[in-house]
Design a protein around this motif. Structure first.
Motif, PDB file in Angstrom:
ATOM      1  N   ASN A  23      -0.051-181.718 -47.451  1.00 48.96           N
ATOM      2  CA  ASN A  23      -1.209-182.555 -47.149  1.00 48.96           C
ATOM      3  C   ASN A  23      -0.773-183.962 -46.758  1.00 48.96           C
ATOM      4  N   ASP A  24       0.276-184.470 -47.411  1.00 50.39           N
ATOM      5  CA  ASP A  24       0.826-185.767 -47.024  1.00 50.39           C
ATOM      6  C   ASP A  24       1.284-185.749 -45.572  1.00 50.39           C
ATOM      7  N   LEU A  25       2.011-184.706 -45.195  1.00 44.00           N
ATOM      8  CA  LEU A  25       2.496-184.599 -43.816  1.00 44.00           C
ATOM      9  C   LEU A  25       1.339-184.578 -42.825  1.00 44.00           C
ATOM     10  N   GLU A  26       0.263-183.918 -43.189  1.00 46.29           N
ATOM     11  CA  GLU A  26      -0.891-183.794 -42.302  1.00 46.29           C
ATOM     12  C   GLU A  26      -1.689-185.093 -42.189  1.00 46.29           C
ATOM     13  N   ASN A  27      -1.527-185.997 -43.144  1.00 47.86           N
ATOM     14  CA  ASN A  27      -2.330-187.216 -43.145  1.00 47.86           C
ATOM     15  C   ASN A  27      -1.531-188.496 -42.935  1.00 47.86           C
ATOM     16  N   ILE A  28      -0.328-188.555 -43.438  1.00 51.27           N
ATOM     17  CA  ILE A  28       0.459-189.790 -43.342  1.00 51.27           C
ATOM     18  C   ILE A  28       1.038-189.975 -41.945  1.00 51.27           C
ATOM     19  N   VAL A  29       1.488-188.896 -41.323  1.00 46.81           N
ATOM     20  CA  VAL A  29       2.026-189.021 -39.965  1.00 46.81           C
ATOM     21  C   VAL A  29       0.958-189.558 -39.003  1.00 46.81           C
ATOM     22  N   PRO A  30      -0.268-189.011 -38.990  1.00 43.24           N
ATOM     23  CA  PRO A  30      -1.302-189.608 -38.125  1.00 43.24           C
ATOM     24  C   PRO A  30      -1.615-191.065 -38.491  1.00 43.24           C
ATOM     25  N   PHE A  31      -1.622-191.393 -39.783  1.00 42.20           N
ATOM     26  CA  PHE A  31      -1.869-192.780 -40.188  1.00 42.20           C
ATOM     27  C   PHE A  31      -0.827-193.716 -39.584  1.00 42.20           C
ATOM     28  N   VAL A  32       0.437-193.326 -39.644  1.00 44.66           N
ATOM     29  CA  VAL A  32       1.497-194.182 -39.123  1.00 44.66           C
ATOM     30  C   VAL A  32       1.345-194.363 -37.607  1.00 44.66           C
ATOM     31  N   LEU A  33       1.077-193.285 -36.898  1.00 42.23           N
ATOM     32  CA  LEU A  33       0.932-193.377 -35.441  1.00 42.23           C
ATOM     33  C   LEU A  33      -0.307-194.164 -35.045  1.00 42.23           C
ATOM     34  N   ILE A  34      -1.431-193.820 -35.642  1.00 39.32           N
ATOM     35  CA  ILE A  34      -2.672-194.527 -35.318  1.00 39.32           C
ATOM     36  C   ILE A  34      -2.610-195.968 -35.816  1.00 39.32           C
ATOM     37  N   GLY A  35      -2.007-196.172 -36.983  1.00 36.77           N
ATOM     38  CA  GLY A  35      -1.868-197.532 -37.511  1.00 36.77           C
ATOM     39  C   GLY A  35      -1.065-198.438 -36.602  1.00 36.77           C
ATOM     40  N   LEU A  36      -0.017-197.896 -36.018  1.00 28.68           N
ATOM     41  CA  LEU A  36       0.791-198.696 -35.086  1.00 28.68           C
ATOM     42  C   LEU A  36      -0.025-199.088 -33.857  1.00 28.68           C
ATOM     43  N   LEU A  37      -0.778-198.133 -33.326  1.00 29.92           N
ATOM     44  CA  LEU A  37      -1.642-198.455 -32.185  1.00 29.92           C
ATOM     45  C   LEU A  37      -2.737-199.438 -32.583  1.00 29.92           C
ATOM     46  N   TYR A  38      -3.245-199.269 -33.782  1.00 34.91           N
ATOM     47  CA  TYR A  38      -4.273-200.174 -34.312  1.00 34.91           C
ATOM     48  C   TYR A  38      -3.744-201.612 -34.365  1.00 34.91           C
ATOM     49  N   VAL A  39      -2.516-201.773 -34.825  1.00 33.40           N
ATOM     50  CA  VAL A  39      -1.911-203.106 -34.892  1.00 33.40           C
ATOM     51  C   VAL A  39      -1.849-203.736 -33.502  1.00 33.40           C
ATOM     52  N   LEU A  40      -1.600-202.923 -32.487  1.00 34.18           N
ATOM     53  CA  LEU A  40      -1.500-203.433 -31.121  1.00 34.18           C
ATOM     54  C   LEU A  40      -2.835-203.936 -30.571  1.00 34.18           C
ATOM     55  N   THR A  41      -3.945-203.557 -31.216  1.00 25.22           N
ATOM     56  CA  THR A  41      -5.252-204.042 -30.767  1.00 25.22           C
ATOM     57  C   THR A  41      -5.554-205.445 -31.284  1.00 25.22           C
ATOM     58  N   GLY A  42      -4.685-205.974 -32.161  1.00 23.09           N
ATOM     59  CA  GLY A  42      -4.874-207.332 -32.672  1.00 23.09           C
ATOM     60  C   GLY A  42      -6.021-207.487 -33.647  1.00 23.09           C
ATOM     61  N   PRO A  43      -6.126-206.636 -34.656  1.00 21.33           N
ATOM     62  CA  PRO A  43      -7.228-206.778 -35.622  1.00 21.33           C
ATOM     63  C   PRO A  43      -7.049-207.997 -36.523  1.00 21.33           C
ATOM     64  N   ASP A  44      -8.136-208.411 -37.165  1.00 20.00           N
ATOM     65  CA  ASP A  44      -8.052-209.479 -38.163  1.00 20.00           C
ATOM     66  C   ASP A  44      -7.158-209.002 -39.304  1.00 20.00           C
ATOM     67  N   LEU A  45      -6.451-209.939 -39.915  1.00 23.32           N
ATOM     68  CA  LEU A  45      -5.576-209.588 -41.035  1.00 23.32           C
ATOM     69  C   LEU A  45      -6.366-208.968 -42.182  1.00 23.32           C
ATOM     70  N   SER A  46      -7.526-209.528 -42.492  1.00 20.65           N
ATOM     71  CA  SER A  46      -8.316-209.003 -43.619  1.00 20.65           C
ATOM     72  C   SER A  46      -8.789-207.583 -43.347  1.00 20.65           C
ATOM     73  N   SER A  47      -9.218-207.310 -42.131  1.00 19.96           N
ATOM     74  CA  SER A  47      -9.654-205.961 -41.766  1.00 19.96           C
ATOM     75  C   SER A  47      -8.485-204.982 -41.809  1.00 19.96           C
ATOM     76  N   ALA A  48      -7.343-205.412 -41.294  1.00 19.29           N
ATOM     77  CA  ALA A  48      -6.156-204.557 -41.290  1.00 19.29           C
ATOM     78  C   ALA A  48      -5.698-204.264 -42.712  1.00 19.29           C
ATOM     79  N   LEU A  49      -5.659-205.295 -43.547  1.00 17.76           N
ATOM     80  CA  LEU A  49      -5.247-205.087 -44.941  1.00 17.76           C
ATOM     81  C   LEU A  49      -6.184-204.126 -45.658  1.00 17.76           C
ATOM     82  N   LEU A  50      -7.478-204.238 -45.399  1.00 13.69           N
ATOM     83  CA  LEU A  50      -8.442-203.326 -46.000  1.00 13.69           C
ATOM     84  C   LEU A  50      -8.113-201.888 -45.603  1.00 13.69           C
ATOM     85  N   HIS A  51      -7.887-201.652 -44.318  1.00 11.80           N
ATOM     86  CA  HIS A  51      -7.541-200.305 -43.847  1.00 11.80           C
ATOM     87  C   HIS A  51      -6.255-199.802 -44.497  1.00 11.80           C
TER      88      HIS A  51
END
Length: 152
Positions: A75-103
């Motif tokens: 289950n970790d493999l099924e959820n953490i790998v997408p989080f890392v990939l999507i999270g990296l793309l998310y960072v590239l969108t320039g979110p607010d620090l507070s919003s990013a930390l919450l996520h």
């Protein structure tokens, strides 16, 4: 690109992604621990040398505790790998620090709660809710990516 890598959001993502990936990696030694303590192995060659052949045959079996840890790792493999990939793309969108930390904190916290609920066999809905929190968090980041890039 250099400004993104130096940003607090990227540093936060790097920290939380590393934490959750390390947690996922520690599931393999946890599985080994359960295999050894429950004397349950998947392969004959995994059983320590010098064990009586009849005993080796008895150790080639499944055990509920070992399978529970293995399913948690899967289950970790099924959820953490997408989080890392999507999270990296998310960072590239320039979110607010507070919003990013919450996520990032919600996701990492949900994965630790999920692991505890899974390995300790806590009653539902503890595991299910923790899984949902992680998925919703990842989908929220994906939504931000799509709305930022595709202007949805």
């Amino acid at each position: 690109m250099a400004s993104i890598i130096d940003s607090e959001v990227f540093l936060a993502f790097s920290t939380y992604a590393t934490i959750v990936v390390l947690k996922m990696m520690l599931m393999a030694p946890l599985t080994a621990y359960f295999r050894i303590t429950r004397k349950t192995f998947a392969n004959l060659e995994d059983i320590w040398p010098g064990t009586i052949p009849e005993e080796k045959k008895k150790m080639l079996r499944t055990h509920d505790d070992v399978e529970r840890v293995r399913r948690c790792h899967q289950n970790d493999l099924e959820n953490i790998v997408p989080f890392v990939l999507i999270g990296l793309l998310y960072v590239l969108t320039g979110p607010d620090l507070s919003s990013a930390l919450l996520h990032f904190r919600l996701f990492v916290g949900s994965r630790f709660i999920h692991t505890l609920a899974y390995v300790m066999a806590l009653p539902q809905p503890s595991r299910g809710l923790s899984w949902v929190v992680g998925m919703v968090t990842t989908f929220s980041m994906a939504y931000r990516i799509l709305t930022t890039i595709l202007l949805l």
